[in-house]
Design an enzyme around this catalytic site. Structure first.
Site, PDB file in Angstrom:
ATOM      1  N   TYR A  80       0.761  -1.159   0.107  1.00 47.06           N
ATOM      2  CA  TYR A  80      -0.058   0.109   0.057  1.00 47.06           C
ATOM      3  C   TYR A  80       0.899   1.144  -0.083  1.00 47.06           C
ATOM      4  O   TYR A  80       0.348   2.300  -0.365  1.00 47.06           O
ATOM      5  CB  TYR A  80      -0.854   0.190   1.180  1.00 47.06           C
ATOM      6  CG  TYR A  80      -1.963  -1.032   1.151  1.00 47.06           C
ATOM      7  CD1 TYR A  80      -2.398  -1.813  -0.039  1.00 47.06           C
ATOM      8  CD2 TYR A  80      -3.010  -0.983   1.922  1.00 47.06           C
ATOM      9  CE1 TYR A  80      -3.277  -2.692   0.051  1.00 47.06           C
ATOM     10  CE2 TYR A  80      -3.944  -1.843   2.252  1.00 47.06           C
ATOM     11  CZ  TYR A  80      -4.129  -2.580   1.010  1.00 47.06           C
ATOM     12  OH  TYR A  80      -5.161  -3.567   0.886  1.00 47.06           O
TER      13      TYR A  80
ATOM     14  N   LYS B 137       2.310 -15.502   2.419  1.00 48.72           N
ATOM     15  CA  LYS B 137       2.331 -15.982   1.139  1.00 48.72           C
ATOM     16  C   LYS B 137       3.728 -16.342   0.610  1.00 48.72           C
ATOM     17  O   LYS B 137       4.046 -15.985  -0.468  1.00 48.72           O
ATOM     18  CB  LYS B 137       1.612 -15.086   0.218  1.00 48.72           C
ATOM     19  CG  LYS B 137       1.240 -15.684  -1.410  1.00 48.72           C
ATOM     20  CD  LYS B 137      -0.054 -16.805  -1.173  1.00 48.72           C
ATOM     21  CE  LYS B 137      -0.237 -17.147  -2.598  1.00 48.72           C
ATOM     22  NZ  LYS B 137      -1.137 -18.615  -2.732  1.00 48.72           N
TER      23      LYS B 137
ATOM     24  N   ASP C 164      -4.204 -17.601   1.305  1.00 49.19           N
ATOM     25  CA  ASP C 164      -5.447 -18.297   0.798  1.00 49.19           C
ATOM     26  C   ASP C 164      -6.189 -19.337   1.919  1.00 49.19           C
ATOM     27  O   ASP C 164      -7.342 -19.244   1.847  1.00 49.19           O
ATOM     28  CB  ASP C 164      -4.927 -19.016  -0.510  1.00 49.19           C
ATOM     29  CG  ASP C 164      -3.741 -19.696  -0.604  1.00 49.19           C
ATOM     30  OD1 ASP C 164      -2.971 -19.341   0.196  1.00 49.19           O
ATOM     31  OD2 ASP C 164      -3.318 -20.318  -1.526  1.00 49.19           O
TER      32      ASP C 164
ATOM     33  N   ASP D  14      -5.889  -6.083   5.619  1.00 43.27           N
ATOM     34  CA  ASP D  14      -7.240  -5.416   5.056  1.00 43.27           C
ATOM     35  C   ASP D  14      -8.295  -6.514   4.702  1.00 43.27           C
ATOM     36  O   ASP D  14      -9.398  -6.118   5.178  1.00 43.27           O
ATOM     37  CB  ASP D  14      -6.683  -4.575   3.846  1.00 43.27           C
ATOM     38  CG  ASP D  14      -7.609  -3.580   3.462  1.00 43.27           C
ATOM     39  OD1 ASP D  14      -8.749  -3.565   4.056  1.00 43.27           O
ATOM     40  OD2 ASP D  14      -7.462  -2.952   2.459  1.00 43.27           O
TER      41      ASP D  14
ATOM     42  N   ASP E 181     -11.967  -7.505   7.525  1.00 45.10           N
ATOM     43  CA  ASP E 181     -13.127  -7.459   7.057  1.00 45.10           C
ATOM     44  C   ASP E 181     -13.905  -8.682   6.954  1.00 45.10           C
ATOM     45  O   ASP E 181     -15.140  -8.754   7.282  1.00 45.10           O
ATOM     46  CB  ASP E 181     -13.219  -6.743   5.751  1.00 45.10           C
ATOM     47  CG  ASP E 181     -13.325  -5.220   5.884  1.00 45.10           C
ATOM     48  OD1 ASP E 181     -13.082  -4.656   6.762  1.00 45.10           O
ATOM     49  OD2 ASP E 181     -13.797  -4.492   4.551  1.00 45.10           O
TER      50      ASP E 181
END
Ligand code: NAD
Length: 354
Positions: A135, A189, A221, A245, A249
């Site tokens: 980001y 990952k 994943d 992020d 959520d």
């Protein structure tokens, strides 16, 4: 014990008022001072994070924020949007660690879209790194380049983490786990991304300093899948900015009720900004129907993480459990057979249950 209260816009003032009443009831030593942020600050001074607010926020030990934003300011230039105030305060106070609990009280198990037996009693904490990762990484952009002999647009971002950044967020997760069930699941990952191979290596090294906490690793994943398959397997999840992020959520939606979810953003000195995960809900502002429990639970996180007042934080959380068990419900979590309760009355019920 100085608290800067930033009620903000929409339902912000109503819900923070209840949280402040609860804070003062559990400990009379708190000094509370209010300031403007967001749309109301733009209206008053043209700046969503005015200098007077910055000064107060810097001087305080902790900040309690309601929410910012509303349709009135949506067409303002970016620097005068309420949300710019939020980004500015996060940056100003170097808030690098975002803590988002996802707790589903057994009484609200029906609010989730998952089967009650999968989610009832859920209690996870997601620790998300907030100031690094793809980001913020440079270089980034969209350029026109010649690729395979063809002029075309090309988009790129850079994922990076330094060892120090990983250690810093790792410590927050391990320390938080010590106050909970002593399990940390680090999500990465590493099978594809070198940055997250480093993430895994550093977390593993750091875990030697926390022999009382069990560290496991999971690929992102799989973590996304496990969160809906068997979310109760998790205690603390720690991950980078982008994965956090998305996963936070996803986790918050397991609980089905946005009016119940608090959050904390901390800096290296333990100073924190505490706020509900929801927005300013302009559709219900000023009607005394907003759920103040996310704000009240944010206050309890403040006691736990900035002031280390564990017993007082437990008192607030137990009081919230009790009012839910007693059947009090604001409109967002109301169901047949329960007592519909307004914002103020919900605050009264929590005060009575303390
Ligand atoms: P929102 O979270 O404000 O509202 C979404 C829905 O949830 C609405 O129907 C609302 O009534 C309901 N809701 C939210 N909080 C509730 C509560 N405590 N009790 C009962 N119901 C509640 O999200 P939105 O509608 O997308 O955004 C509204 C404004 O809030 C926008 O201006 C947005 O930019 C801003 N926003 C601010 C923050 C923040 O301050 N951290 C976060 C998200 C959105």
């Amino acid at each position: 014990m100085k608290i800067c209260v930033l009620p903000g816009d929409g339902i912000g003032p109503e819900i923070t008022a209840e949280a402040v009443r609860v804070l003062k009831a559990v400990d009379s030593r708190f000094e509370v001072e209010e300031a403007l942020i967001g749309g109301c600050a733009v209206d008053a001074s043209g700046d969503p994070y005015p200098e007077s607010t910055r000064k107060l926020a810097r001087e305080a030990d902790a900040i309690l924020l309601g929410a910012v934003g509303g349709p009135r300011w949506d067409s303002a230039p970016r620097g005068q949007r309420p949300e710019s105030g939020l980004l500015a305060i996060r940056k100003d106070l170097c808030l690098f660690a975002n803590l988002r609990p996802a707790v589903l009280y057994p009484e609200l198990a029906e609010s989730s879209t998952l089967k009650p037996e999968v989610v009832a009693g859920l209690d996870i904490l997601i620790v998300r790194e907030l100031t690094g990762d793809i980001y913020f990484g440079q270089p980034r952009g969209i350029e026109t380049r010649t690729i395979d002999g063809k002029r075309q647009r090309f988009g790129f971002n850079t994922m990076h983490y330094s060892e120090a950044e990983i250690v810093r967020i790792g410590r927050v997760a391990f320390e938080a786990a010590r106050k909970r069930d002593k399990n940390v699941c680090s999500v990465d990952k590493m099978n594809v991304l070198e940055t997250t191979q480093l993430w895994r290596d550093v977390m593993t090294e750091l875990s030697n300093e926390y022999p009382d906490v069990v560290l496991t690793h999971m690929l992102v994943d799989n973590a996304a899948m496990q969160l809906v398959r068997a979310p109760k397997q998790f205690d603390v999840i720690v991950t980078g900015n982008m994965f956090g992020d998305i996963l936070s959520d996803e986790a918050s939606m397991l609980t089905g009720s946005i009016g119940m979810l608090p959050s904390a953003s901390l800096n290296e000195q333990g100073k924190g900004l505490y706020e509900p995960s929801h927005g300013s809900a302009p559709d219900i502002a000023g009607k005394d129907i907003a759920n103040p429990l996310a704000a009240i639970l944010s206050a309890s996180m403040m006691l736990r993480y900035t002031f280390s007042l564990q017993a007082e934080a437990d008192r607030i959380e137990n009081a919230v459990r009790k009012v839910l068990a007693q059947g009090y419900r604001t409109a967002d979590i109301y169901g047949p057979g329960t007592k519909k309760t307004g914002t103020r009355a919900m605050g009264d019920a929590v005060l009575a249950a303390l």
